[in-house]
Design a protein around this motif. Sequence first.
Motif, PDB file in Angstrom:
ATOM      1  N   LYS A  83      -6.706  42.196  60.979  1.00  0.00           N
ATOM      2  CA  LYS A  83      -7.113  43.039  62.105  1.00  0.00           C
ATOM      3  C   LYS A  83      -7.032  42.239  63.411  1.00  0.00           C
ATOM      4  O   LYS A  83      -6.601  42.760  64.437  1.00  0.00           O
ATOM      5  CB  LYS A  83      -8.539  43.561  61.880  1.00  0.00           C
ATOM      6  CG  LYS A  83      -9.032  44.488  62.940  1.00  0.00           C
ATOM      7  CD  LYS A  83      -8.361  45.831  62.806  1.00  0.00           C
ATOM      8  CE  LYS A  83      -8.982  46.836  63.753  1.00  0.00           C
ATOM      9  NZ  LYS A  83      -8.292  48.114  63.720  1.00  0.00           N
ATOM     10  N   GLU A  92     -13.249  49.002  59.864  1.00  0.00           N
ATOM     11  CA  GLU A  92     -12.683  49.379  61.161  1.00  0.00           C
ATOM     12  C   GLU A  92     -12.777  48.230  62.154  1.00  0.00           C
ATOM     13  O   GLU A  92     -11.827  47.898  62.823  1.00  0.00           O
ATOM     14  CB  GLU A  92     -13.409  50.612  61.721  1.00  0.00           C
ATOM     15  CG  GLU A  92     -12.927  51.056  63.077  1.00  0.00           C
ATOM     16  CD  GLU A  92     -11.501  51.564  63.085  1.00  0.00           C
ATOM     17  OE1 GLU A  92     -10.825  51.412  64.114  1.00  0.00           O
ATOM     18  OE2 GLU A  92     -11.064  52.120  62.066  1.00  0.00           O
ATOM     19  N   PHE A  93     -13.970  47.599  62.237  1.00  0.00           N
ATOM     20  CA  PHE A  93     -14.124  46.513  63.207  1.00  0.00           C
ATOM     21  C   PHE A  93     -15.314  45.640  62.830  1.00  0.00           C
ATOM     22  O   PHE A  93     -16.406  45.778  63.375  1.00  0.00           O
ATOM     23  CB  PHE A  93     -14.314  47.071  64.615  1.00  0.00           C
ATOM     24  CG  PHE A  93     -14.035  46.043  65.688  1.00  0.00           C
ATOM     25  CD1 PHE A  93     -12.808  46.012  66.316  1.00  0.00           C
ATOM     26  CD2 PHE A  93     -14.984  45.103  66.044  1.00  0.00           C
ATOM     27  CE1 PHE A  93     -12.532  45.066  67.295  1.00  0.00           C
ATOM     28  CE2 PHE A  93     -14.726  44.154  67.023  1.00  0.00           C
ATOM     29  CZ  PHE A  93     -13.499  44.129  67.649  1.00  0.00           C
ATOM     30  N   SER A 141     -12.861  51.160  69.163  1.00  0.00           N
ATOM     31  CA  SER A 141     -13.414  51.419  67.847  1.00  0.00           C
ATOM     32  C   SER A 141     -14.735  52.186  67.937  1.00  0.00           C
ATOM     33  O   SER A 141     -14.976  53.106  67.180  1.00  0.00           O
ATOM     34  CB  SER A 141     -13.622  50.095  67.095  1.00  0.00           C
ATOM     35  OG  SER A 141     -14.211  50.329  65.851  1.00  0.00           O
ATOM     36  N   LYS A 172     -14.002  55.790  68.887  1.00  0.00           N
ATOM     37  CA  LYS A 172     -13.403  56.531  67.783  1.00  0.00           C
ATOM     38  C   LYS A 172     -14.451  56.909  66.738  1.00  0.00           C
ATOM     39  O   LYS A 172     -14.360  57.956  66.110  1.00  0.00           O
ATOM     40  CB  LYS A 172     -12.293  55.677  67.144  1.00  0.00           C
ATOM     41  CG  LYS A 172     -11.479  56.422  66.143  1.00  0.00           C
ATOM     42  CD  LYS A 172     -10.221  55.745  65.673  1.00  0.00           C
ATOM     43  CE  LYS A 172     -10.174  54.263  65.720  1.00  0.00           C
ATOM     44  NZ  LYS A 172      -8.971  53.697  65.102  1.00  0.00           N
ATOM     45  N   ASN A 173     -15.437  56.070  66.561  1.00  0.00           N
ATOM     46  CA  ASN A 173     -16.465  56.292  65.531  1.00  0.00           C
ATOM     47  C   ASN A 173     -17.729  56.945  66.068  1.00  0.00           C
ATOM     48  O   ASN A 173     -18.726  57.025  65.392  1.00  0.00           O
ATOM     49  CB  ASN A 173     -16.814  54.978  64.842  1.00  0.00           C
ATOM     50  CG  ASN A 173     -15.668  54.476  64.005  1.00  0.00           C
ATOM     51  OD1 ASN A 173     -15.100  55.217  63.218  1.00  0.00           O
ATOM     52  ND2 ASN A 173     -15.286  53.232  64.198  1.00  0.00           N
TER      53      ASN A 173
END
Length: 94
Positions: free
Chosen positions: A14, A61-62, A89, A92-93
Motif C-alpha cells: 500500500k 484500507e489504510f 481513505s 471513502k469510509n
Amino acid sequence: NVPTHTVQIKEGTKLYEILGEKEVLVNSFHHLVVNKVAPGYIVSATSKDGLIEAIEKEGSEFVIGIQWHPEMMFDAPEQLKLFQAFINSCKKNN
C-alpha cells in the motif's frame, strides 16, 4: 524536517501504491525499531542497513505504521501523498 537517509519501499505494498517510488528520502531520529512483525502485518519499507522503517496490515484500507515523521516534511511532495491518501481513505469510509 530535513531528510537524513533513504528508505526502500517494497513494490506491491500500500505504501508503494501511495508513494509510487521504490526509494524516498526521510527524516529519522527514533531510537526504537520494530524487531518482530505481528501476524497479519508485512514490512513495507526498510533502511539500507535492513532496519524496518514501515509496516502495514495486509488487506486493510489504510493501516500503515512508519518510523519517520512525514508531518515534519509536509512540504515534500512524496510525504504529502501520505496525508492525501489518509484523508481520501477517511472520506471513502465515512
